[in-house]
Design an enzyme around this catalytic site. Structure first.
Site, PDB file in Angstrom:
ATOM      1  N   ASP A  74      -7.083   1.409   0.375  1.00  0.00           N
ATOM      2  CA  ASP A  74      -5.765   0.875   0.726  1.00  0.00           C
ATOM      3  C   ASP A  74      -5.424  -0.345  -0.131  1.00  0.00           C
ATOM      4  OD1 ASP A  74      -5.623   2.822   2.684  1.00  0.00           O
ATOM      5  OD2 ASP A  74      -6.013   1.446   4.351  1.00  0.00           O
ATOM      6  N   GLU A 132      -4.308   0.654  -3.578  1.00  0.00           N
ATOM      7  CA  GLU A 132      -2.913   1.089  -3.550  1.00  0.00           C
ATOM      8  C   GLU A 132      -1.978  -0.121  -3.457  1.00  0.00           C
ATOM      9  OE1 GLU A 132      -3.506   5.504  -1.569  1.00  0.00           O
ATOM     10  OE2 GLU A 132      -3.014   3.823  -0.246  1.00  0.00           O
ATOM     11  N   ASP A 163       0.800   3.813  -3.124  1.00  0.00           N
ATOM     12  CA  ASP A 163       0.407   5.209  -2.919  1.00  0.00           C
ATOM     13  C   ASP A 163       1.415   6.139  -3.583  1.00  0.00           C
ATOM     14  OD1 ASP A 163      -1.096   7.412  -1.554  1.00  0.00           O
ATOM     15  OD2 ASP A 163       0.797   7.608  -0.448  1.00  0.00           O
ATOM     16  N   GLU A 180       0.836  -1.202   0.000  1.00  0.00           N
ATOM     17  CA  GLU A 180       0.000   0.000   0.000  1.00  0.00           C
ATOM     18  C   GLU A 180       0.874   1.257   0.000  1.00  0.00           C
ATOM     19  OE1 GLU A 180      -2.660   2.381   3.266  1.00  0.00           O
ATOM     20  OE2 GLU A 180      -2.426   0.219   3.512  1.00  0.00           O
TER      21      GLU A 180
END
Length: 132
Positions: A116, A119, A47, A43
């Site tokens: 999440d 990502e 991101d 994640e």
């Protein structure tokens, strides 16, 4: 075709089973299964990758916009809300590995968990397939 293969086809990716499973492993599941690795590191990576790609796209697409306007647009695109909408459209929640509490409280539909996971999927895809 398995549901995992169908999802990867919808996503346009091809990652190995182990990395796929990791991308969908929530910390609540890990806690109940002896502390196995979670998707949190993926994640983190995803991101950053998403932020970079969106920033690069906006920079090229809107050469006249100042930094502040570019930042606002990027924030809107990479928001929890936007990522959760995409995850719901792709039915990502069906593949989540959640602990009992999260599963019982509809964790597979929580915006924060879905965002999440999106990502984490991006991070996993980057690790396996690279930036292209």
């Amino acid at each position: 075709m398995s549901s995992k293969e169908e999802l990867m086809k919808r996503l346009g990716i091809n990652i190995d089973s182990e990395t796929f499973r990791l991308a969908f492993t929530h910390r609540s599941y890990s806690y109940e299964h002896g502390g196995i690795p979670t998707n949190e590191r993926l994640e983190f990576l995803g991101d950053s990758i998403l932020g970079f790609c969106v920033a690069e796209y906006l920079y090229a697409k809107f050469p006249h916009l100042p930094e502040g306007d570019l930042a606002k647009r990027r924030a809107a695109i990479v928001s929890t809300r936007a990522l959760a909408i995409i995850a719901r459209d792709l039915e990502v929640g069906e593949h989540l590995l959640l602990g009992r509490g999260e599963a019982q409280s509809n964790g597979a539909n929580k915006s924060s968990i879905l965002a999440d996971t999106m990502e984490a999927i991006l991070g996993a895809t980057y690790l396996v397939q690279g930036m292209a």
